[in-house]
Design an enzyme around this catalytic site. Structure first.
Site, PDB file in Angstrom:
ATOM      1  N   HIS A 136       0.829  -1.204   0.000  1.00  0.00           N
ATOM      2  CA  HIS A 136       0.000   0.000   0.000  1.00  0.00           C
ATOM      3  C   HIS A 136       0.869   1.261   0.000  1.00  0.00           C
ATOM      4  O   HIS A 136       0.666   2.160  -0.822  1.00  0.00           O
ATOM      5  CB  HIS A 136      -0.913  -0.016   1.231  1.00  0.00           C
ATOM      6  N   GLU A 137       1.832   1.321   0.902  1.00  0.00           N
ATOM      7  CA  GLU A 137       2.674   2.507   0.987  1.00  0.00           C
ATOM      8  C   GLU A 137       3.579   2.642  -0.230  1.00  0.00           C
ATOM      9  O   GLU A 137       3.904   3.760  -0.650  1.00  0.00           O
ATOM     10  CB  GLU A 137       3.488   2.501   2.278  1.00  0.00           C
ATOM     11  N   HIS A 142       1.813   4.663  -2.813  1.00  0.00           N
ATOM     12  CA  HIS A 142       2.014   6.101  -2.615  1.00  0.00           C
ATOM     13  C   HIS A 142       3.407   6.526  -3.084  1.00  0.00           C
ATOM     14  O   HIS A 142       3.569   7.528  -3.788  1.00  0.00           O
ATOM     15  CB  HIS A 142       1.872   6.445  -1.127  1.00  0.00           C
ATOM     16  N   GLU A 197      -4.538   7.729  -3.117  1.00  0.00           N
ATOM     17  CA  GLU A 197      -5.113   6.475  -2.608  1.00  0.00           C
ATOM     18  C   GLU A 197      -5.482   5.524  -3.729  1.00  0.00           C
ATOM     19  O   GLU A 197      -5.460   4.300  -3.543  1.00  0.00           O
ATOM     20  CB  GLU A 197      -6.326   6.774  -1.734  1.00  0.00           C
TER      21      GLU A 197
END
Length: 489
Positions: free
Chosen positions: A255-256, A259, A285
């Site tokens: 997830h990170e 980003h 997101e």
């Protein structure tokens, strides 16, 4: 030099100072001594004072009036600078510095209260943060809903009314899908066992590299709350480990990385300009949720990951199909970041409603714990067991990020649209993912979304990539197809 060149030279230094402030925030979350919180608050207030003075410098107004953009990049830069200038000049320097100081201190108090399960210890400073954010919202609202003024910081052009309508469309179908899955006779298995945290971190680094994260321009650390920080040549992420739940570490990392890959993928010519960062948190997101879910939790990719888990930890007790089910299993739980895809947005909607009520004065921050617990019981059907699993679980409100939470769900909606377009353009995608090769997907996203940075408005960027206006339909269709197959309906 032209007027535009003068403005951009000034802006370059302001953007660089913003990066320094961000690095102080990263340090506070990762390696700063616990006893340094008060001092860090003063440091953050000091640098915010300098940045605020630059953002409100009267010369910016003169430059904006005189600048004549010659291309789309200059036009976009001027649009961002004008928007920032209008906002900053409405916020007194005293308030900007006090917000920086208070939220820096509040972050440390939140972490201590979360560890001690003590909402009462956090409530006073939360009340102060809310009061300051309400004051800021009144300064910048210009006749709008104060909450919308705060939301505009994270998703320019969005309003609580439009997001509320989107949530109203999502909620009943998500609840119906959840109830049907949890009531099914076919329930996926759980992953059982204990998994060495250091081995988790080594596998997490492999996943980060596999998803295109450049560790020559980044690093991975551990923190209470996973996050990404920075842009350009210095983009850092954090994750966390739990011995009984390796998916927490692995999927938080993916997830990170979503980003971070966005920030690393922006055209380097945009560095230290307003275009040199992600255009909105909703678009941000969309990258992280798509990396994590549509790619990382797909049947093709989890088949490869199952083999990597077996090599790293030994026999998991599951075959590839069982592993896929375990990765995507719907489950009861309190923590937003650990929620399954179907229930995740219900967690966001709870926060959206509560923070709107706090900004509107309908909910006293001192009563947040009670209000949260009542709403959670209503939405999920079981009680919150302790504050760390309730209103103390997220860092956002302690650092003043009011208006941020709804962008998580907007990002899921954008991700649904992008994945539909990506599959249209890459019919052999699953074959690559089954080999652990994410490059066709991440390359498509870099070309169609990430490299543009802030060049286009958020919805325009998604519409250009998808060749259609974004809406919640593709996300809902994806969830129904995926979980209907897993749960046998």
């Amino acid at each position: 030099m032209s007027t535009y060149d003068d403005l951009m030279a000034f802006q370059r230094e302001t953007e660089a100072l913003g990066q320094i402030a961000g690095r102080l925030g990263w340090d506070q979350e990762t390696v700063m001594p616990r006893g340094a919180a008060e001092q860090r608050g003063e440091e953050m207030a000091a640098i915010e004072g300098v940045i605020h003075a630059r953002r409100t410098d009267p010369r910016i107004g003169d430059w904006l009036d005189a600048a004549a953009p010659e291309d789309a990049v200059a036009t976009a830069n001027l649009r961002h600078i004008a928007r920032s200038y209008r906002r900053a000049t409405r916020v007194p320097a005293r308030l900007a510095a006090e917000l920086a100081r208070t939220t820096s201190i509040a972050q440390g108090k939140w972490a201590a209260a979360r560890a001690a399960d003590d909402f009462a210890a956090f409530a006073p400073v939360l009340g102060r943060v809310v009061a300051l954010k309400c004051e800021e919202a009144e300064c910048i609202a210009d006749g709008r809903d104060p909450y919308d003024a705060l939301l505009d910081d994270y998703e320019p052009g969005a309003t609580s009314a439009t997001l509320g309508a989107m949530f109203d469309a999502l909620r009943p179908r998500l609840i119906a899908l959840r109830d049907r899955a949890l009531g099914s006779d076919r329930q996926p298995p759980r992953l059982e066992g204990s998994f060495d945290p250091d081995t988790q971190m080594r596998l997490a680094e492999r996943l980060a590299l596999g998803f295109g994260y450049d560790l020559d321009r980044g690093r991975i650390d551990r923190a209470v709350h996973p996050f990404s920080s920075g842009s350009g040549a210095d983009v850092r992420i954090t994750t966390r480990t739990e011995a009984l739940d390796p998916f927490n570490c692995l999927y938080s990392t993916i997830h990170e990385v979503g980003h971070a890959a966005y920030e690393q993928g922006i055209d380097p010519d945009y560095l230290f300009t307003p275009l040199g960062a992600g255009v909105s948190m909703g678009v941000h997101e969309s990258q992280s949720r798509l990396y994590e879910n549509q790619i990382g939790r797909s049947r093709a990719f989890t088949g490869w990951l199952h083999g990597e888990m077996t090599r790293a930890f030994g026999d998991t007790g599951l075959d590839a199909d069982g592993f896929y089910g375990a990765v995507n299993r719907l489950h009861r739980g309190f923590i937003r970041t650990e929620a399954d895809e179907v229930q995740y947005n219900l967690h966001v909607m709870l926060r959206f409603d509560l923070e709107r009520d706090m900004i509107a004065g309908r909910l006293d921050p001192a009563d947040l714990d009670e209000a949260w617990n009542a709403r959670f019981q209503s939405d999920f059907g079981y009680p919150v067991d302790r504050p760390a699993h309730g209103c103390l679980q997220d860092v956002h409100w302690s650092v003043g990020l009011f208006g941020y939470f709804p962008t998580y769900t907007l990002g899921n909606v954008y991700a649904g649209c992008l994945m539909a377009a990506l599959r249209r353009d890459l019919p052999d995608l699953d074959r690559a993912l089954a080999r652990g090769d994410t490059s066709p997907a991440t390359g498509w996203l870099r070309e169609n979304v990430q490299r543009h940075g802030g060049l286009y408005a958020p919805r325009d960027l998604i519409a250009r990539a998808c060749k259609a206006e974004p809406d919640e339909g593709p996300l809902l269709d994806y969830l129904k197809a995926k979980f209907g197959a897993i749960y046998g309906f």
